[in-house]
Design a protein around this motif. Structure first.
Motif, PDB file in Angstrom:
ATOM      1  N   ASP A   1       0.850  -1.182   0.000  1.00 43.09           N
ATOM      2  CA  ASP A   1       0.000   0.000   0.000  1.00 43.09           C
ATOM      3  C   ASP A   1       0.889   1.236   0.000  1.00 43.09           C
ATOM      4  O   ASP A   1       1.762   1.388   0.854  1.00 43.09           O
ATOM      5  N   MET A   2       0.672   2.133  -0.946  1.00 45.39           N
ATOM      6  CA  MET A   2       1.509   3.329  -1.020  1.00 45.39           C
ATOM      7  C   MET A   2       1.316   4.252   0.177  1.00 45.39           C
ATOM      8  O   MET A   2       2.125   5.157   0.411  1.00 45.39           O
ATOM      9  N   LEU A   3       0.260   4.032   0.963  1.00 46.15           N
ATOM     10  CA  LEU A   3       0.037   4.841   2.161  1.00 46.15           C
ATOM     11  C   LEU A   3       0.766   4.275   3.375  1.00 46.15           C
ATOM     12  O   LEU A   3       0.785   4.905   4.439  1.00 46.15           O
ATOM     13  N   ASP A   4       1.349   3.101   3.215  1.00 45.62           N
ATOM     14  CA  ASP A   4       2.061   2.457   4.321  1.00 45.62           C
ATOM     15  C   ASP A   4       3.195   1.619   3.741  1.00 45.62           C
ATOM     16  O   ASP A   4       3.136   0.388   3.725  1.00 45.62           O
ATOM     17  N   LEU A   5       4.218   2.277   3.270  1.00 48.17           N
ATOM     18  CA  LEU A   5       5.313   1.604   2.570  1.00 48.17           C
ATOM     19  C   LEU A   5       6.123   0.711   3.512  1.00 48.17           C
ATOM     20  O   LEU A   5       6.580   1.168   4.563  1.00 48.17           O
ATOM     21  N   PRO A   6       6.315  -0.557   3.135  1.00 40.62           N
ATOM     22  CA  PRO A   6       7.007  -1.519   4.004  1.00 40.62           C
ATOM     23  C   PRO A   6       8.517  -1.544   3.813  1.00 40.62           C
ATOM     24  O   PRO A   6       9.125  -2.609   3.698  1.00 40.62           O
TER      25      PRO A   6
END
Length: 255
Positions: free
Chosen positions: A115-120
């Motif tokens: 998810d680009m809102l929560d980059l791992p």
């Protein structure tokens, strides 16, 4: 199978959803990518290759956000930029992209579901982050472009904060968009970011924007930095130019 593998294969015509809200629905993208082999938002690589080559060098570690079924990373790889990580929220897109790269022998390219809102990713691990039309999805149904809805602001800032975090101290963020600078500036120029804000236009008839943000290069005179590249006096929406960009026609754009 990718059409490059089978010249006789015919790509299905892309059909947009019945409402713009579907662009924020992962199920829409899974369904679309399951049958669609390839589609390029905001023009293909050939139209902005000269801009990429001016800012991204072979040896750079690159993160592409929202790869979908675009051939952007493949074209970067052919130009000698091989340390690439692609991400997409759609598991279908990720699996098909992995199969495509494996078939073509592009083993160095990594493809991850993310998810680009929560980059791992850990902090300061990429030289370049690129997105093409991906951030624009966050502006679907955003309301007044001069005063976007709070939920839109929250999501866009979450994305930019993640990009800023994973960029190396002198890293570059490239955003390719049809969103005009006066709408994007308030986000890119938030006080928490240390990057500069510049843009170049490309395209015929309709101008797309190639934004370049260099981490650690923010000017003390922000307005001077922001206006480094001249903004077109007007933007013409030509149907023949945009007829294949169903996404654009379904966006709420206030010109």
């Amino acid at each position: 199978m990718d059409t490059d593998q089978n010249p006789k294969a015919k790509e299905k015509k892309t059909v947009g959803p019945s409402s713009t809200s579907a662009y924020r629905d992962p199920h829409y993208w899974d369904e679309r990518f399951s049958s669609e082999e390839h589609y390029e938002w905001l023009k293909d690589y050939s139209h902005f290759r000269h801009l990429i080559q001016a800012h991204v060098k072979p040896g750079s570690s690159v993160l592409e956000l929202g790869c979908g079924n675009s051939r952007l990373s493949e074209e970067l790889y052919k130009d000698g930029i091989t340390e690439i990580t692609c991400t997409d929220l759609s598991a279908v897109a990720v699996e098909k992209m992995r199969e495509n790269f494996s078939y073509k022998g592009y083993k160095e390219i990594k493809v991850l579901e993310a998810d680009m809102l929560d980059l791992p990713f850990s902090s300061e691990c990429f030289d370049v982050v690129i997105e093409k039309g991906t951030m624009d999805v966050l502006f679907v149904d955003s309301g007044d472009p001069w005063n976007p809805r709070p939920e839109t602001v929250t999501k866009v800032m979450a994305m930019l904060e993640g990009v800023h975090r994973v960029l190396k101290p002198d890293g570059i963020f490239i955003s390719i968009s049809f969103g005009q600078p006066h709408f994007r500036r308030p986000f890119f120029n938030a006080p928490k970011f240390t990057w500069s804000f510049e843009w170049i236009t490309f395209g015929d008839g309709f101008h797309y924007f190639f934004y370049i943000s260099r981490k650690g290069r923010r000017s003390l005179n922000c307005e001077e930095s922001c206006e480094k590249h001249e903004q077109p006096s007007s933007i013409n929406l030509l149907h023949e130019e945009l007829e294949s960009e169903d996404y654009i026609f379904r966006m709420n754009i206030d010109m």
